[in-house]
Design a protein around this motif. Structure first.
Motif, short mmCIF file in Angstrom:
data_model
loop_
_atom_site.label_atom_id
_atom_site.label_comp_id
_atom_site.label_asym_id
_atom_site.label_seq_id
_atom_site.Cartn_x
_atom_site.Cartn_y
_atom_site.Cartn_z
N ALA A 1 0.73 -1.18 -0.16
CA ALA A 1 0.11 -0.25 -0.21
C ALA A 1 0.85 1.12 0.14
N GLU A 2 0.30 2.41 -0.33
CA GLU A 2 0.91 3.53 -0.43
C GLU A 2 1.34 4.34 0.50
N GLY A 3 -0.12 4.07 1.31
CA GLY A 3 -0.49 4.78 3.01
C GLY A 3 -0.99 3.83 3.95
N VAL A 4 -0.78 3.79 4.97
CA VAL A 4 -1.38 2.82 6.57
C VAL A 4 -2.77 4.35 7.13
N CYS A 5 -3.25 3.41 7.50
CA CYS A 5 -3.92 4.22 8.70
C CYS A 5 -4.05 3.40 9.70
N ASP A 6 -3.48 3.65 10.91
CA ASP A 6 -3.15 2.57 12.40
C ASP A 6 -3.20 3.60 13.45
N ILE A 7 -3.27 2.70 14.26
CA ILE A 7 -3.81 3.31 15.97
C ILE A 7 -1.64 4.10 15.48
N VAL A 8 -2.20 5.50 16.70
CA VAL A 8 -0.55 6.00 17.47
C VAL A 8 -0.85 6.21 18.30
N SER A 9 0.02 6.08 19.50
CA SER A 9 0.28 6.12 20.06
C SER A 9 1.70 7.41 20.87
N THR A 10 2.90 6.77 20.88
CA THR A 10 4.14 7.48 20.51
C THR A 10 4.66 7.86 19.37
N GLY A 11 3.51 7.25 18.77
CA GLY A 11 4.67 7.12 17.61
C GLY A 11 5.95 6.19 16.99
N GLY A 12 6.51 5.82 18.55
CA GLY A 12 7.42 4.94 18.20
C GLY A 12 7.07 3.96 16.83
N THR A 13 6.38 3.39 16.29
CA THR A 13 6.33 2.55 15.52
C THR A 13 6.45 3.25 14.22
N LEU A 14 5.06 4.27 14.00
CA LEU A 14 5.84 5.19 12.33
C LEU A 14 6.82 5.25 12.34
N LEU A 15 7.65 5.59 13.56
CA LEU A 15 8.75 6.47 13.11
C LEU A 15 10.05 5.04 12.87
N SER A 16 9.67 4.16 13.37
CA SER A 16 10.76 2.99 12.90
C SER A 16 10.59 2.08 12.06
N ASN A 17 9.58 2.76 11.34
CA ASN A 17 8.80 2.06 10.20
C ASN A 17 8.69 3.36 8.60
N GLY A 18 9.58 4.04 9.32
CA GLY A 18 9.94 5.46 8.64
C GLY A 18 8.79 6.05 7.46
N LEU A 19 7.48 5.96 8.78
CA LEU A 19 6.32 6.65 8.05
C LEU A 19 6.28 7.97 8.98
N LYS A 20 5.83 8.84 8.46
CA LYS A 20 5.33 9.56 9.03
C LYS A 20 3.86 10.26 9.32
N GLU A 21 2.80 11.13 10.47
CA GLU A 21 1.91 10.67 10.37
C GLU A 21 1.05 12.52 9.48
N VAL A 22 0.60 12.11 8.79
CA VAL A 22 -0.21 13.29 8.34
C VAL A 22 -1.93 13.34 8.38
N GLU A 23 -2.35 12.85 8.54
CA GLU A 23 -3.98 13.03 9.66
C GLU A 23 -4.65 12.60 10.78
N THR A 24 -4.83 12.53 11.49
CA THR A 24 -5.39 12.12 13.07
C THR A 24 -6.93 11.85 12.38
N ILE A 25 -7.36 10.62 12.17
CA ILE A 25 -8.88 10.75 11.85
C ILE A 25 -9.63 10.90 12.98
N PHE A 26 -8.96 9.52 13.84
CA PHE A 26 -9.68 9.40 15.52
C PHE A 26 -9.58 10.05 16.20
#
Ligand code: PRP
Ligand code: ZN
Length: 285
Positions: free
Chosen positions: A152-177
């Motif tokens: 996929a080109e993007g993901v929609c997932d749960i973020v709390s500390t942001g550590g998971t995104l960071l260590s997978n080379g991703l950045k948060e762009v929209e909060t939806i819930f």
């Protein structure tokens, strides 16, 4: 004898705080790594340790009477259960994220792209509201690796500390819930179980109110007493005791955590000194 069956997450974001809440309510039970069930020694309750995603279903079916789940899971699955109370812990958000190197123009970026998620309903509603047509690719776990493996080109997932995104080379762009822990109940509890639930809620409220308040002690000149009493009226009214030194009194009161810093500054302006702020364990108004 009647007992409540309470489902809590076995391990993950919700588990420690869920256990802590019941302990603060004075409900004692064992928590072990390999335990699936535990009976309280001093409250008519059995605790079931389950995967969070399974909890709304078990509560709906009556396998459990109560459960603590993330609002994200509850809203995504839309189970027919009663939402009793938001608990204020395990806060997190459901967000869209893209590879770090993407120059993100806005949500239109996702038009015609594919997004991996375990939350197809919440994501679908969000995209619809924004008028974005994207391909939602539902997977049950490890969503964050989807862009890296070309799924996929993007993901929609749960973020709390942001550590998971960071260590997978991703950045948060929209909060939806925005999510937090919620206490849910089966819709058809017997009267006896409803009574037990009321007992439990009474305790939860006492713990939560206490956490939102502080006990404050201070010394102040007598000519400022009236102003101070108005500023921190406490539960009924503050306790005032004269100090051995003439013209001064000691004031004891309860103050909302959220007003704390603002009021402390005003109090100091009025000559208050020797200010002590003490946490409250339980509070019943
Ligand atoms: C979520 C999400 C990430 C992690 C993010 O999983 O899928 O793995 O939390 O947290 P972070 O921002 O602090 O790194 P979750 O805890 O919901 O696990 P589950 O899907 O197995 O229930
Ligand atoms: Zn989960």
């Amino acid at each position: 004898m009647n007992k409540l069956k309470i489902a809590i997450q076995k391990s993950g974001r919700l588990s420690d705080d869920s256990v802590k809440l019941f302990k603060e309510c004075g409900i004692k039970f064992e928590v072990g790594k390999s335990k699936l069930k535990s009976t309280s020694r001093n409250f008519p309750a059995d605790f079931l340790f389950l995967r969070d995603d399974d909890i709304p279903g078990y509560v709906e079916d009556g396998v459990a009477d109560l459960g603590i789940v993330g609002k994200n899971v509850l809203v995504e699955y839309g189970n027919d259960v009663e939402s009793i109370k938001e608990l204020g812990f395990s806060k997190c958000r459901l967000s869209l994220a893209v590879p770090r190197e993407v120059e993100y123009p806005g949500v239109e970026y996702f038009q015609g792209k594919s997004i991996a998620t375990s939350y197809p309903n919440l994501l679908g509603q969000y995209l619809k509201g924004k008028g974005v047509d994207a391909h939602v690719h539902q997977i049950s776990g490890s969503v964050e690796i989807a862009p890296g493996i070309g799924l996929a080109e993007g993901v929609c997932d749960i973020v709390s500390t942001g550590g998971t995104l960071l260590s997978n080379g991703l950045k948060e762009v929209e909060t939806i819930f925005k999510s937090e822990a919620v206490l849910i109940a089966n819709n058809k509890l017997s009267d006896e179980k409803k009574e037990l639930l009321e007992k439990l809620l009474f305790r939860i409220n006492a713990v939560q109110t206490a956490q939102n308040h502080k006990y404050v002690l201070l010394n102040a000149p007598n000519d400022k007493l009236q102003q101070i009493i108005e500023l921190m009226p406490g539960m009924r009214s503050p306790t005032i005791t004269p100090l051995a030194q003439e013209g001064w009194s000691s004031i004891h009161s309860v103050i909302k955590e959220s007003d704390f810093w603002e009021n402390i500054e005003t109090l100091r302006k009025w000559g208050a000194e020797g200010i002590l702020v003490i946490p409250i364990e339980k509070m019943i108004s």
